[in-house]
Design a protein around this motif. Sequence first.
Motif, PDB file in Angstrom:
ATOM      1  N   ALA A   1      40.253  41.211  46.042  1.00  0.00           N
ATOM      2  CA  ALA A   1      39.643  41.834  44.860  1.00  0.00           C
ATOM      3  C   ALA A   1      38.210  41.371  44.632  1.00  0.00           C
ATOM      4  CB  ALA A   1      40.484  41.530  43.620  1.00  0.00           C
ATOM      5  N   VAL A   2      37.862  40.200  45.158  1.00  0.00           N
ATOM      6  CA  VAL A   2      36.504  39.691  44.946  1.00  0.00           C
ATOM      7  C   VAL A   2      35.727  39.557  46.249  1.00  0.00           C
ATOM      8  CG1 VAL A   2      37.112  38.479  42.819  1.00  0.00           C
ATOM      9  CG2 VAL A   2      37.318  37.285  45.002  1.00  0.00           C
ATOM     10  N   GLY A   3      36.244  40.175  47.311  1.00  0.00           N
ATOM     11  CA  GLY A   3      35.514  40.206  48.571  1.00  0.00           C
ATOM     12  C   GLY A   3      35.581  38.943  49.389  1.00  0.00           C
ATOM     13  N   LEU A   4      36.486  38.031  49.032  1.00  0.00           N
ATOM     14  CA  LEU A   4      36.596  36.777  49.781  1.00  0.00           C
ATOM     15  C   LEU A   4      37.554  36.896  50.962  1.00  0.00           C
ATOM     16  CD1 LEU A   4      36.598  34.141  46.892  1.00  0.00           C
ATOM     17  CD2 LEU A   4      34.885  34.380  48.690  1.00  0.00           C
ATOM     18  N   ASP A   5      38.211  38.026  51.134  1.00  0.00           N
ATOM     19  CA  ASP A   5      39.075  38.205  52.296  1.00  0.00           C
ATOM     20  C   ASP A   5      38.242  38.163  53.573  1.00  0.00           C
ATOM     21  OD1 ASP A   5      37.869  40.554  51.408  1.00  0.00           O
ATOM     22  OD2 ASP A   5      39.346  41.837  52.389  1.00  0.00           O
ATOM     23  N   ALA A   6      37.015  38.688  53.501  1.00  0.00           N
ATOM     24  CA  ALA A   6      36.128  38.636  54.670  1.00  0.00           C
ATOM     25  C   ALA A   6      35.736  37.198  54.980  1.00  0.00           C
ATOM     26  CB  ALA A   6      34.892  39.478  54.408  1.00  0.00           C
ATOM     27  N   THR A   7      35.593  36.400  53.959  1.00  0.00           N
ATOM     28  CA  THR A   7      35.255  34.987  54.156  1.00  0.00           C
ATOM     29  C   THR A   7      36.370  34.286  54.923  1.00  0.00           C
ATOM     30  OG1 THR A   7      34.234  35.099  51.976  1.00  0.00           O
ATOM     31  CG2 THR A   7      34.478  32.922  52.948  1.00  0.00           C
TER      32      THR A   7
ATOM     33  N   ARG B   1      36.006  39.479  37.955  1.00  0.00           N
ATOM     34  CA  ARG B   1      35.597  39.057  39.295  1.00  0.00           C
ATOM     35  C   ARG B   1      34.933  37.684  39.310  1.00  0.00           C
ATOM     36  NH1 ARG B   1      33.187  44.795  41.344  1.00  0.00           N
ATOM     37  NH2 ARG B   1      35.134  45.696  42.095  1.00  0.00           N
TER      38      ARG B   1
ATOM     39  N   THR C   1      29.501  44.324  49.557  1.00  0.00           N
ATOM     40  CA  THR C   1      30.833  44.805  49.913  1.00  0.00           C
ATOM     41  C   THR C   1      31.773  43.671  50.319  1.00  0.00           C
ATOM     42  OG1 THR C   1      29.990  45.229  52.135  1.00  0.00           O
ATOM     43  CG2 THR C   1      30.057  47.092  50.617  1.00  0.00           C
ATOM     44  N   ALA C   2      31.247  42.510  50.594  1.00  0.00           N
ATOM     45  CA  ALA C   2      32.105  41.371  50.942  1.00  0.00           C
ATOM     46  C   ALA C   2      31.295  40.087  50.915  1.00  0.00           C
ATOM     47  CB  ALA C   2      32.727  41.558  52.320  1.00  0.00           C
ATOM     48  N   VAL C   3      32.019  38.987  50.811  1.00  0.00           N
ATOM     49  CA  VAL C   3      31.390  37.674  50.941  1.00  0.00           C
ATOM     50  C   VAL C   3      31.677  37.213  52.364  1.00  0.00           C
ATOM     51  CG1 VAL C   3      31.285  35.328  50.040  1.00  0.00           C
ATOM     52  CG2 VAL C   3      31.804  37.223  48.507  1.00  0.00           C
ATOM     53  N   ALA C   4      30.685  37.284  53.231  1.00  0.00           N
ATOM     54  CA  ALA C   4      30.904  36.999  54.651  1.00  0.00           C
ATOM     55  C   ALA C   4      31.170  35.524  54.893  1.00  0.00           C
ATOM     56  CB  ALA C   4      29.704  37.465  55.469  1.00  0.00           C
TER      57      ALA C   4
ATOM     58  N   TYR D   1      30.700  40.065  44.673  1.00  0.00           N
ATOM     59  CA  TYR D   1      31.277  41.318  45.164  1.00  0.00           C
ATOM     60  C   TYR D   1      31.149  42.437  44.131  1.00  0.00           C
ATOM     61  CZ  TYR D   1      34.921  44.493  46.870  1.00  0.00           C
ATOM     62  OH  TYR D   1      35.613  45.584  47.310  1.00  0.00           O
TER      63      TYR D   1
END
Lengths: 471, 198
Positions: free
Chosen positions: B60-66, B100, A404-407, A357
């Motif tokens: 904070a590291v974009g894992l919420d989308a995961t 991160r 922008t995200a980890v899908a 990210y």
Amino acid sequence: MTRFLLAAGVAALAITAPAASAPHGGGHDQHKRAKTQGDKGGHSARAQQKGGHSGNQHAQRAQASGRGGGAQHTQRAQQHGGGKQVKQASRGHEQKSRQAQARPKHERTQHVRQAQARPQNGHAVRTADAHRGNNDVRIAVKDRKHDRRDVQRELVRRNEAFGRNNSPVLTLQDVRHGDRDVERVRVAERNLRWNRDWDRDWDNRDFRRVAAYGCPPGLARKPVACMPPGQARELLGRPLSVVRERVVFRELPNRLRYVYADTPDYYYRYGNGYMYRVNRESQLVSALMPLFGLGYTAGQPFPAAYSNYYLPAAYQPFYPTTPYSNYRYANGYVYQVDPYTGLISDVDPLLGYGYGYGQMMPMSYSVYNVPYQYRPLYYDTSDYYYRYAPGAIYQVDPTTSLITAVAALLSPGLTVGQPLPMGYSAYNVPYGYRTSYYDTPDSWYRYANGNIYRVDPTTQLVTALVAAALT
Amino acid sequence: MLKSLPLCLSAAAIALGACSQSGSNNTAPAQSSEAKDAAGDKTIGASLDQNGKFFQAAKAVGLDATLAGAGPYTVLVPSDQAFSAAEGDAIKDSANPQNRAEITRILTYHILPGVILADDIGTAIDNGKGKAVLATMGGETLTATKDGGKILLTSGDGAKATVTQADEKHSNGVVHHIDAVLVPPKPGDGAGSAQQGK
């Protein structure tokens, strides 16, 4: 018998004394004449020499030669023109003085430093002060009284010792306040010794191999073949110039340049398996990045001991072996290896190993590469791109190319025919498939990366892919 | 010819049967809607406390989308108290961009592939003579054991966490709440993670 030996000693002394006191080194007027002054009690040294400033050098050497004891003998060196009578009180001192002259320069420097270290030990300060006049050069001792010439001379001496190995060079002001700077001098000397020891150890190693592999040979067989973390941590806060003496810096792999991009405040250097973040303003190493992979980088040979570290099956479609490149995987990194030379061509980090990210997606990921089973879920739109890199599917901003995200997270995965990897002993099939695929004595079922696989409980081999769980 | 015809037919039938048994990517998924309905509509990401430290770190590291994605995952969620008690600068300052990578490694150590219910872990422990090794999405492994009636998880560096609340089912996986943060072994501490890549 004792008398005989005593008599023989006296005879030998009588024979050799004239020879010792005779002038040496024809043509020089720098013969040492030493005369003891036992009545002065031994805490002052006085040198008188005719013939210019060379007497000063002698005095320094005499000081250096008198390194043996704490309480220094009083010496008075007199030199008179025209072959004056000379008394030599100590032939041993004369020999030591000559030995000191024959010593290598660096050794003499150490003696000078030792002589200068005396004040720290509480001994009387002996400073040679040459006065010229009436054809006499007189070296007197002053206790803690530095005139300007003394200070300058000390400055030269100390800088001779400190100037090497990029150690701090003293200024006039530093020496003027020498008493207050005793601790500083002590630390500087300790650092100097430390540097010298380190250099000696380093020289003892096979430097050619270090240069070839980037790591000391003693560590080459360890999983991470580089500088031990304790040694590396010692480099934190040091100037880059000092670190450069101990670390063989190498070019950063292309893929890691996106991860460790230089900024207006910092720049990065890689060496011995560590990434050093350097503050542009102070030029000090402000942070030490984690070791990556095996500690090897592009241009270095991929170690033969790790040649069986094959790429996980899930990553293989995205890193196909070609006649020009092989791929290996270790400690969170994919290594691209030239099959002909065995050299590492590039290093690709996985999620959580310096990549993810906020990072920029490399240009080489311009093509949509999401695994088939995930394509109905993650496809490119005008708002977002989706790209697969080992370990994850990333959501990417098409305008900035920033992640922008980890899908989705992807595990190394399973393939038919392989042994069930460690960590899959627990049943993990998604809810909707549990009524159809449940463990029996004949078959196990395991989920990985969108697929459900059948496993033979006896052989622990993956025998079939039975369902695509994401479609 | 007549003699060989039944033989051919039976061989073809066996072959067809074998194909249907072995399955493939084209096999029609045999999903049970009842089980899916029981899991509810909410994803793991939506059901977590949005102000909780685990979710904030994930964000904070974009894992919420995961956690809001397809999954399925098994997520071990440490309590906020566990985050406060955890050592390490990265955990205490998870919002710092410089942390991160470390935060990602820690959080992916708490995410497991697929849906693993508490009973599944218990069965694996029994089959494994007292312990079960669980793969994580970070590439490392956890070791599960039983401590009385509870499941005990041990990280690579020996830290332990107890499952305090299990089997919180969601549409894209299951959540188990634990009482400590598990930290994966440092890269290079051993060849374990690399061996998995074989």
